[in-house]
Design a protein around this motif. Sequence first.
Motif, short mmCIF file in Angstrom:
data_model
loop_
_atom_site.label_atom_id
_atom_site.label_comp_id
_atom_site.label_asym_id
_atom_site.label_seq_id
_atom_site.Cartn_x
_atom_site.Cartn_y
_atom_site.Cartn_z
N LEU A 34 26.71 -36.37 29.71
CA LEU A 34 26.42 -35.81 28.54
C LEU A 34 25.41 -34.98 28.53
O LEU A 34 25.79 -33.96 27.63
CB LEU A 34 25.98 -37.23 27.72
CG LEU A 34 26.91 -38.29 27.36
CD1 LEU A 34 26.19 -39.56 26.81
CD2 LEU A 34 27.97 -37.76 26.32
N LEU A 35 24.55 -34.83 29.39
CA LEU A 35 23.64 -33.93 29.39
C LEU A 35 24.47 -32.43 29.95
O LEU A 35 23.94 -31.14 29.31
CB LEU A 35 22.42 -34.14 30.22
CG LEU A 35 21.67 -35.16 29.86
CD1 LEU A 35 20.53 -35.42 30.92
CD2 LEU A 35 20.86 -34.74 28.56
N ILE A 36 24.92 -32.61 30.83
CA ILE A 36 25.72 -31.18 31.36
C ILE A 36 26.96 -30.72 30.59
O ILE A 36 27.45 -29.53 30.82
CB ILE A 36 26.09 -31.46 32.84
CG1 ILE A 36 27.19 -32.32 33.11
CG2 ILE A 36 24.79 -31.43 33.72
CD1 ILE A 36 27.61 -32.41 34.27
N ALA A 37 27.57 -31.71 29.83
CA ALA A 37 28.89 -31.37 29.10
C ALA A 37 28.60 -30.15 28.09
O ALA A 37 29.56 -29.11 28.20
CB ALA A 37 29.06 -32.49 28.11
N PRO A 38 27.66 -29.70 27.40
CA PRO A 38 27.42 -28.58 26.54
C PRO A 38 27.39 -27.43 27.54
O PRO A 38 27.97 -26.65 27.10
CB PRO A 38 25.87 -28.98 25.90
CG PRO A 38 25.76 -30.40 25.82
CD PRO A 38 26.50 -30.88 27.10
N PHE A 39 26.81 -27.36 28.62
CA PHE A 39 26.75 -26.21 29.34
C PHE A 39 28.27 -25.91 29.82
O PHE A 39 28.83 -24.80 29.94
CB PHE A 39 25.83 -26.43 30.49
CG PHE A 39 25.95 -25.52 31.58
CD1 PHE A 39 25.67 -24.22 31.40
CD2 PHE A 39 26.65 -25.47 32.80
CE1 PHE A 39 25.71 -23.31 32.50
CE2 PHE A 39 26.98 -24.56 33.80
CZ PHE A 39 26.43 -23.44 33.57
N LYS A 75 23.58 -47.72 37.17
CA LYS A 75 24.12 -46.52 37.95
C LYS A 75 25.37 -45.91 36.99
O LYS A 75 25.31 -44.42 36.77
CB LYS A 75 24.82 -46.88 39.02
CG LYS A 75 25.56 -45.78 40.07
CD LYS A 75 26.10 -46.09 41.46
CE LYS A 75 26.47 -45.12 42.32
NZ LYS A 75 26.97 -45.29 43.45
N ASN A 76 26.17 -46.66 36.28
CA ASN A 76 27.08 -46.09 35.32
C ASN A 76 26.39 -45.31 34.21
O ASN A 76 26.79 -44.38 33.55
CB ASN A 76 27.96 -47.29 34.91
CG ASN A 76 29.19 -47.77 35.81
OD1 ASN A 76 29.29 -47.12 37.03
ND2 ASN A 76 29.29 -48.92 35.99
N ASN A 77 25.37 -46.07 33.47
CA ASN A 77 24.49 -45.59 32.47
C ASN A 77 23.92 -44.25 32.94
O ASN A 77 23.89 -43.15 32.42
CB ASN A 77 23.59 -46.23 32.14
CG ASN A 77 23.97 -47.63 31.44
OD1 ASN A 77 25.11 -47.79 30.90
ND2 ASN A 77 23.24 -48.68 31.41
N LYS A 78 23.52 -44.16 34.19
CA LYS A 78 22.93 -42.83 34.56
C LYS A 78 23.81 -41.75 34.78
O LYS A 78 23.81 -40.58 34.36
CB LYS A 78 22.15 -43.08 36.13
CG LYS A 78 21.07 -43.91 35.90
CD LYS A 78 20.28 -43.94 37.35
CE LYS A 78 19.02 -44.86 37.12
NZ LYS A 78 18.28 -44.79 38.54
N THR A 79 25.18 -42.20 35.30
CA THR A 79 26.44 -41.16 35.42
C THR A 79 26.68 -40.69 34.22
O THR A 79 26.95 -39.46 33.71
CB THR A 79 27.47 -41.89 36.09
OG1 THR A 79 27.12 -42.36 37.39
CG2 THR A 79 28.63 -40.93 36.37
#
Length: 293
Positions: free
Chosen positions: A15-20, A6-10
């Motif tokens: 990381l995926l939404i950070a650039p946006f 669960k922590n890895n998914k979080t």
Amino acid sequence: MRPKSKNNKTLTAILLIAPFIVCYLVVFAYPVYKMFAMSFTDAPLIGEGDWVGLENYVRMFQHKLFYTSVYNTLYFVGLTVVPNTLIGLGIAMMIVRLNGMVQAGILILFFMPYILPVTVVTQIWQWVLDQQFGVAQPLIEAVTGKRISVFRDPLWAMPMVALITIWWTNGFNVLLFISALRNIPTDYYEAASLDGATRMQQFRRITWPLLWPVTALVLTLQLIMQLKIFDQIYLMTQGGPFNSTYVLLQLVYREAFGRNQGGYASAVAVALFVLIVAVSILQYQLLKARGKS
């Protein structure tokens, strides 16, 4: 193992939404904050200024050109938003009946103006509408009895800019409507034909209700885009003649870049921001109520 997974998914999601989020904060949120903050100061375009409270807003509401620009902006919206949407729908309904290369060729013909930069569009229409040599002048002369310099005539300037804007931007609307029309099952029309429904009845009972979500989207996009009109006005009329095409963004441009009054320009920009939000919410509520009816 489950907590670690669960922590890895979080972490992956962050990381995926950070650039946006970073781009949103840097490109939109911070400039909007600075705009609101500057509107309460006497700052120049670049640099800090002293706090003046509501002085810029008081000055704005006492400025006759501000009311002129608001009226012209709303006038332009009235000339473009609904006509652009209806014309796009009509063209899409004609194109979708074609097949093969004919359909592709006609679609390219209507979409091609949309990919042109505004400078090219301006140059094309200045040639077409030139008072002495323009190919459209014989038609204007046949209607009015004389040749007219349309961009120098207060009666013609804004409607002509609106017409050019519709010609330029309508291709995108056509694409959206064609995509929506292709998603309507043909079985509906076949069943309606067997029941004896006319084409108009099919449009009212099948096409229009199923197209309404896309129509609402087109109307909203058009409204926001046309409230921010600037490029065509600046290149074709420069706000004239006699301020008959002077719009809000042109007032922001003049005060910021022409007079180096960043604080006052920010106040006008805030007024435009509030206008866009208010009109967009009003339109959304109207479209929402229409969709439920």
